[in-house]
Design an enzyme around this catalytic site. Structure first.
Site, PDB file in Angstrom:
ATOM      1  N   ASP A  18       0.811  -1.230   0.000  1.00  0.00           N
ATOM      2  CA  ASP A  18       0.000   0.000   0.000  1.00  0.00           C
ATOM      3  C   ASP A  18       0.840   1.274   0.000  1.00  0.00           C
ATOM      4  O   ASP A  18       0.421   2.303   0.531  1.00  0.00           O
ATOM      5  CB  ASP A  18      -0.956   0.016   1.212  1.00  0.00           C
ATOM      6  CG  ASP A  18      -1.880  -1.175   1.201  1.00  0.00           C
ATOM      7  OD1 ASP A  18      -2.147  -1.688   0.100  1.00  0.00           O
ATOM      8  OD2 ASP A  18      -2.320  -1.599   2.279  1.00  0.00           O
ATOM      9  N   GLY A  22       0.155   1.757  -7.321  1.00  0.00           N
ATOM     10  CA  GLY A  22      -0.832   1.950  -8.386  1.00  0.00           C
ATOM     11  C   GLY A  22      -0.711   3.331  -9.007  1.00  0.00           C
ATOM     12  O   GLY A  22      -0.694   3.483 -10.226  1.00  0.00           O
ATOM     13  N   ASN A  43      -4.890 -10.314  -3.525  1.00  0.00           N
ATOM     14  CA  ASN A  43      -4.555  -9.698  -2.217  1.00  0.00           C
ATOM     15  C   ASN A  43      -4.120  -8.237  -2.421  1.00  0.00           C
ATOM     16  O   ASN A  43      -4.186  -7.425  -1.508  1.00  0.00           O
ATOM     17  CB  ASN A  43      -3.456 -10.481  -1.474  1.00  0.00           C
ATOM     18  CG  ASN A  43      -2.228 -10.767  -2.323  1.00  0.00           C
ATOM     19  OD1 ASN A  43      -2.189 -10.461  -3.510  1.00  0.00           O
ATOM     20  ND2 ASN A  43      -1.233 -11.353  -1.705  1.00  0.00           N
ATOM     21  N   HIS A  46      -4.513  -1.836  -5.749  1.00  0.00           N
ATOM     22  CA  HIS A  46      -3.722  -0.706  -6.247  1.00  0.00           C
ATOM     23  C   HIS A  46      -4.667   0.411  -6.691  1.00  0.00           C
ATOM     24  O   HIS A  46      -5.479   0.216  -7.587  1.00  0.00           O
ATOM     25  CB  HIS A  46      -2.826  -1.150  -7.414  1.00  0.00           C
ATOM     26  CG  HIS A  46      -1.783  -2.147  -6.992  1.00  0.00           C
ATOM     27  ND1 HIS A  46      -0.861  -2.689  -7.842  1.00  0.00           N
ATOM     28  CD2 HIS A  46      -1.512  -2.701  -5.779  1.00  0.00           C
ATOM     29  CE1 HIS A  46      -0.068  -3.521  -7.176  1.00  0.00           C
ATOM     30  NE2 HIS A  46      -0.448  -3.553  -5.921  1.00  0.00           N
ATOM     31  N   THR A 135      -5.363 -11.553   3.769  1.00  0.00           N
ATOM     32  CA  THR A 135      -6.486 -10.882   3.098  1.00  0.00           C
ATOM     33  C   THR A 135      -7.620 -11.867   2.807  1.00  0.00           C
ATOM     34  O   THR A 135      -8.640 -11.472   2.242  1.00  0.00           O
ATOM     35  CB  THR A 135      -6.014 -10.266   1.760  1.00  0.00           C
ATOM     36  OG1 THR A 135      -5.489 -11.324   0.947  1.00  0.00           O
ATOM     37  CG2 THR A 135      -4.948  -9.203   1.977  1.00  0.00           C
ATOM     38  N   THR A 307      -7.085  -0.995   1.037  1.00  0.00           N
ATOM     39  CA  THR A 307      -7.785  -0.917  -0.251  1.00  0.00           C
ATOM     40  C   THR A 307      -8.539  -2.218  -0.549  1.00  0.00           C
ATOM     41  O   THR A 307      -9.589  -2.215  -1.168  1.00  0.00           O
ATOM     42  CB  THR A 307      -6.742  -0.663  -1.378  1.00  0.00           C
ATOM     43  OG1 THR A 307      -5.959   0.463  -0.993  1.00  0.00           O
ATOM     44  CG2 THR A 307      -7.388  -0.375  -2.710  1.00  0.00           C
ATOM     45  N   SER A 421       5.299  12.531  -4.138  1.00  0.00           N
ATOM     46  CA  SER A 421       3.851  12.577  -4.304  1.00  0.00           C
ATOM     47  C   SER A 421       3.245  13.370  -3.153  1.00  0.00           C
ATOM     48  O   SER A 421       3.567  13.142  -1.987  1.00  0.00           O
ATOM     49  CB  SER A 421       3.311  11.144  -4.341  1.00  0.00           C
ATOM     50  OG  SER A 421       1.920  11.145  -4.386  1.00  0.00           O
ATOM     51  N   VAL A 422       2.377  14.324  -3.526  1.00  0.00           N
ATOM     52  CA  VAL A 422       1.805  15.202  -2.495  1.00  0.00           C
ATOM     53  C   VAL A 422       0.279  15.106  -2.452  1.00  0.00           C
ATOM     54  O   VAL A 422      -0.398  15.980  -1.939  1.00  0.00           O
ATOM     55  CB  VAL A 422       2.257  16.670  -2.715  1.00  0.00           C
ATOM     56  CG1 VAL A 422       3.737  16.828  -2.421  1.00  0.00           C
ATOM     57  CG2 VAL A 422       1.957  17.134  -4.147  1.00  0.00           C
TER      58      VAL A 422
HETATM   59  P1  GDP Z   1      -0.653   0.320  -3.559  1.00  0.00           P
HETATM   60  O1  GDP Z   1      -1.216  -0.976  -3.098  1.00  0.00           O
HETATM   61  O2  GDP Z   1       0.813   0.412  -3.321  1.00  0.00           O
HETATM   62  O3  GDP Z   1      -1.003   0.655  -4.988  1.00  0.00           O
HETATM   63  O4  GDP Z   1      -1.309   1.469  -2.636  1.00  0.00           O
HETATM   64  P2  GDP Z   1      -2.854   1.586  -2.239  1.00  0.00           P
HETATM   65  O5  GDP Z   1      -3.615   2.055  -3.414  1.00  0.00           O
HETATM   66  O6  GDP Z   1      -3.338   0.348  -1.572  1.00  0.00           O
HETATM   67  O7  GDP Z   1      -2.783   2.674  -1.104  1.00  0.00           O
HETATM   68  C1  GDP Z   1      -2.291   3.966  -1.324  1.00  0.00           C
HETATM   69  C2  GDP Z   1      -3.369   4.978  -0.949  1.00  0.00           C
HETATM   70  O8  GDP Z   1      -2.792   6.244  -0.827  1.00  0.00           O
HETATM   71  C3  GDP Z   1      -4.463   5.118  -2.006  1.00  0.00           C
HETATM   72  O9  GDP Z   1      -5.678   5.441  -1.372  1.00  0.00           O
HETATM   73  C4  GDP Z   1      -3.971   6.295  -2.836  1.00  0.00           C
HETATM   74  O10 GDP Z   1      -5.025   6.986  -3.515  1.00  0.00           O
HETATM   75  C5  GDP Z   1      -3.368   7.160  -1.780  1.00  0.00           C
HETATM   76  N1  GDP Z   1      -2.240   7.997  -2.197  1.00  0.00           N
HETATM   77  C6  GDP Z   1      -1.235   7.707  -3.050  1.00  0.00           C
HETATM   78  N2  GDP Z   1      -0.312   8.689  -3.046  1.00  0.00           N
HETATM   79  C7  GDP Z   1      -0.737   9.617  -2.164  1.00  0.00           C
HETATM   80  C8  GDP Z   1      -0.199  10.856  -1.692  1.00  0.00           C
HETATM   81  O11 GDP Z   1       0.878  11.293  -2.074  1.00  0.00           O
HETATM   82  N3  GDP Z   1      -0.921  11.528  -0.759  1.00  0.00           N
HETATM   83  C9  GDP Z   1      -2.121  11.078  -0.295  1.00  0.00           C
HETATM   84  N4  GDP Z   1      -2.753  11.799   0.606  1.00  0.00           N
HETATM   85  N5  GDP Z   1      -2.657   9.917  -0.713  1.00  0.00           N
HETATM   86  C10 GDP Z   1      -1.970   9.197  -1.633  1.00  0.00           C
HETATM   87  P1  IMO Z   2      -0.697  -4.212  -2.250  1.00  0.00           P
HETATM   88  O1  IMO Z   2      -0.231  -4.765  -3.576  1.00  0.00           O
HETATM   89  C1  IMO Z   2      -0.963  -4.595   2.091  1.00  0.00           C
HETATM   90  C2  IMO Z   2      -0.508  -8.623   3.752  1.00  0.00           C
HETATM   91  C3  IMO Z   2      -1.776  -9.032   4.484  1.00  0.00           C
HETATM   92  C4  IMO Z   2      -1.192  -9.977   5.507  1.00  0.00           C
HETATM   93  C5  IMO Z   2      -0.070 -10.685   4.731  1.00  0.00           C
HETATM   94  C6  IMO Z   2      -0.465 -12.026   4.137  1.00  0.00           C
HETATM   95  O2  IMO Z   2      -2.016  -3.565  -2.312  1.00  0.00           O
HETATM   96  O3  IMO Z   2       0.370  -3.393  -1.636  1.00  0.00           O
HETATM   97  P2  IMO Z   2      -2.006 -12.766   2.101  1.00  0.00           P
HETATM   98  O4  IMO Z   2      -3.466 -12.559   1.860  1.00  0.00           O
HETATM   99  O5  IMO Z   2      -1.127 -12.233   1.020  1.00  0.00           O
HETATM  100  O6  IMO Z   2      -1.673 -14.192   2.438  1.00  0.00           O
HETATM  101  O7  IMO Z   2      -1.690 -11.920   3.449  1.00  0.00           O
HETATM  102  O8  IMO Z   2       0.276  -9.809   3.682  1.00  0.00           O
HETATM  103  N1  IMO Z   2      -0.712  -8.150   2.362  1.00  0.00           N
HETATM  104  C7  IMO Z   2      -0.811  -6.871   2.014  1.00  0.00           C
HETATM  105  N2  IMO Z   2      -0.851  -5.745   2.771  1.00  0.00           N
HETATM  106  N3  IMO Z   2      -1.009  -4.496   0.739  1.00  0.00           N
HETATM  107  C8  IMO Z   2      -0.953  -5.600  -0.034  1.00  0.00           C
HETATM  108  O9  IMO Z   2      -0.911  -5.547  -1.367  1.00  0.00           O
HETATM  109  C9  IMO Z   2      -0.876  -6.866   0.609  1.00  0.00           C
HETATM  110  N4  IMO Z   2      -0.809  -8.122   0.159  1.00  0.00           N
HETATM  111  C10 IMO Z   2      -0.698  -8.897   1.240  1.00  0.00           C
HETATM  112  O10 IMO Z   2      -2.404  -7.928   5.084  1.00  0.00           O
HETATM  113  O11 IMO Z   2      -0.589  -9.248   6.541  1.00  0.00           O
HETATM  114 MG    MG Z   3      -2.726  -1.673  -1.814  1.00  0.00          MG
END
Ligand code: GDP
Ligand code: IMO
Ligand code: MG
Length: 446
Positions: A18, A22, A43, A46, A135, A307, A421-422
């Site tokens: 997270d 994405g 799991n 993005h 997840t 997410t 990123s802001v």
């Molecule tokens: P990923 O799994 O790595 O793609 O990340 P996620 O999408 O799960 O979580 C990142 C969250 O942070 C999302 O809700 C994005 O919209 C948000 N996000 C990404 N960059 C920024 C940022 O620079 N500032 C803020 N406030 N939110 C951001």
């Molecule tokens: P993205 O791509 C955050 C974490 C789960 C758990 C551990 C094992 O969005 O960054 P699993 O279901 O993979 O067997 O869970 O890994 N986990 C993530 N946490 N972002 C993810 O993906 C994750 N994918 C797995 O929360 O702790």
């Molecule tokens: Mg994520």
């Protein structure tokens, strides 16, 4: 044969997922022809924000919002057919058509309904301290079957459903008996229903199925640029993460080779994505965690809720020890620092610059989760900034203390921050200097 002369890039998370992969993949897409997922499964979650619209992608590469790019789900991904179809349908309802632009590897493994049941049963029945907090998407059990081989189902098996069906019925029977015995309760698995729904899903997915390994080799030879999209995060890596509180696949750029079917030297640039602080969902050690008002404030300001599962994320200060480890492990060449806006308004901001274990300094995360749990973080506190940087468009215009904070991070982890990123929007991005983009003028990054 793929060589390294072409600038293929991999985007990976440097923490526990997270980080904002994405957003970065969506942003970089412009300079690439193909976007490839090589690990994990549904799991992942993005997020990509386009104008007022917010898309959460789980199995589909984040490039899928750009119909002119080829999106590839590689051999290393585990695919839940229904989750994938729901995602495709969901995008369709919002006017994003997924058609010829998607290719699914015939070598990828299939997540079956019993994998999700096993994932839940194993969590429910584990001792409190052994729960991973997965997840519940069936990821671990599917990868376990992949290694076991005899009980695995791959996408290429769906092409020949008549051959698969009797074997699948045997597998389902064995799963039902096995799970019932292990968990001491009668587990119901309706073979007819599982077979029928997989057959239906298979018919819909077959047009997307391809030998993506050959496709990538051909794309490379034709001079096309490839962007690899890592899922999860480096500290969740099955071999190098905070085991056993990890996911079940290789999450670093090192896993591009096995997960996509290309030579190890394919990736020239590794762009590590990390927040300006640290978060984690699920269980497991988290040295720089702030289980207090400051952590709550970061969660609130950063809207830190999962997410995929909606769970509140645990929050803490930036961990330079863990991030430095991730950088070294995955050959990271540059960093995208996310959520700088979230830290605005804190009087002081911390960076974890060291770990102490039993009174001694350690320079990298220890292998054992118990030791990592006992580690004492050494925080360096810096002055914060009150100005909101979310509309700032250049590095120079960032608050001085934010610049100092970023410089300290660069020194501590040893690679430059090339993207800042802001905010969640595409336009809320400062591109300082990056080889991963062929100079996309800011005006076009909207
Ligand atoms: P990923 O799994 O790595 O793609 O990340 P996620 O999408 O799960 O979580 C990142 C969250 O942070 C999302 O809700 C994005 O919209 C948000 N996000 C990404 N960059 C920024 C940022 O620079 N500032 C803020 N406030 N939110 C951001
Ligand atoms: P993205 O791509 C955050 C974490 C789960 C758990 C551990 C094992 O969005 O960054 P699993 O279901 O993979 O067997 O869970 O890994 N986990 C993530 N946490 N972002 C993810 O993906 C994750 N994918 C797995 O929360 O702790
Ligand atoms: Mg994520």
């Amino acid at each position: 044969m793929i060589g390294s002369e072409q600038e293929h890039t991999c985007v990976v998370g440097l923490a526990w997922g997270d980080e904002g992969k994405g957003k970065i993949v969506d942003l970089l897409c412009e300079s690439y022809d193909l976007v490839v997922r090589y690990n994990g499964g549904a799991n992942a979650g993005h997020t990509v924000c386009v104008g007022d619209e917010r898309f959460a992608l789980h199995l589909l590469p984040s490039g899928v919002l750009h119909p002119e790019k080829v999106s590839v789900i590689g051999p290393g991904v585990v695919i839940d057919p229904h989750a994938l179809l729901d995602e495709i349908d969901g995008l369709g309802e919002r006017g994003v058509r997924v058609g010829d632009n998607l290719r699914i590897s015939d070598r990828a493994h299939v997540v079956m309904p019993y994998h999700k049941i096993e994932d839940q049963l194993s969590e429910q029945n584990a001792h409190q301290g052994d729960r991973i907090g997965t997840t519940a998407r069936g990821i671990g059990p599917c990868y376990a079957d992949k290694m076991r081989r005899s009980s695995a189902v791959r996408i290429c098996d769906l092409v020949c459903f008549e051959t698969l069906e009797p074997r699948l019925r045997d597998i389902i029977r064995a799963k039902r008996d096995g799970l019932s015995a292990v968990y001491g309760q009668q587990i119901t698995l309706d073979s007819d229903a599982i077979v029928a729904s997989l057959r239906e899903a298979a018919e819909r997915l077959l047009p997307f199925v391809a030998d993506t390994t050959a496709l990538l080799h051909e794309a490379h030879n034709a001079g096309r640029r490839i962007l690899f999209e890592g899922a999860n995060g480096t500290l969740l890596d099955i071999d190098h993460g905070t085991y056993p509180f990890v996911t079940s696949s290789g999450t670093t750029a090192n896993s591009v080779a096995p997960g996509a079917g290309v030579p190890a030297r394919t990736v020239a640039n590794v762009l590590g994505v990390t927040k300006a602080y640290a978060t984690r969902v699920g269980k497991g050690p988290f040295a720089s965690e702030l289980d207090n008002d400051i952590g709550d404030r970061i969660r609130k300001q950063g809207n830190e809720y999962g997410t995929t599962t909606g769970r509140p994320r645990r929050c803490g200060w930036f961990d330079a020890v863990a991030t430095g480890y991730s950088v070294r492990l995955g050959g990271v060449t540059e960093i995208a620092l996310m959520h700088l806006d979230t830290l605005a308004g804190f009087e002081r901001v911390g960076i974890c610059v060291g770990y102490r274990l039993d009174g001694r300094e350690v320079t990298a995360p220890p292998a054992h989760a118990d030791q990592l749990e006992r580690v004492e973080p050494v925080f360096e506190m810096l002055d914060g900034w009150s100005e909101d940087p979310s509309r700032v468009e250049s590095l120079d215009a960032l608050p001085d203390n934010a610049k100092r904070y970023m410089e300290r991070i660069e020194t501590a982890v040893g690679v430059p921050i090339t993207i800042v990123s802001v905010g969640p929007e595409r336009s809320q991005t400062i591109i300082a200097d990056t080889r991963t983009m062929t100079a996309v003028p800011r005006a076009t990054v909207t």
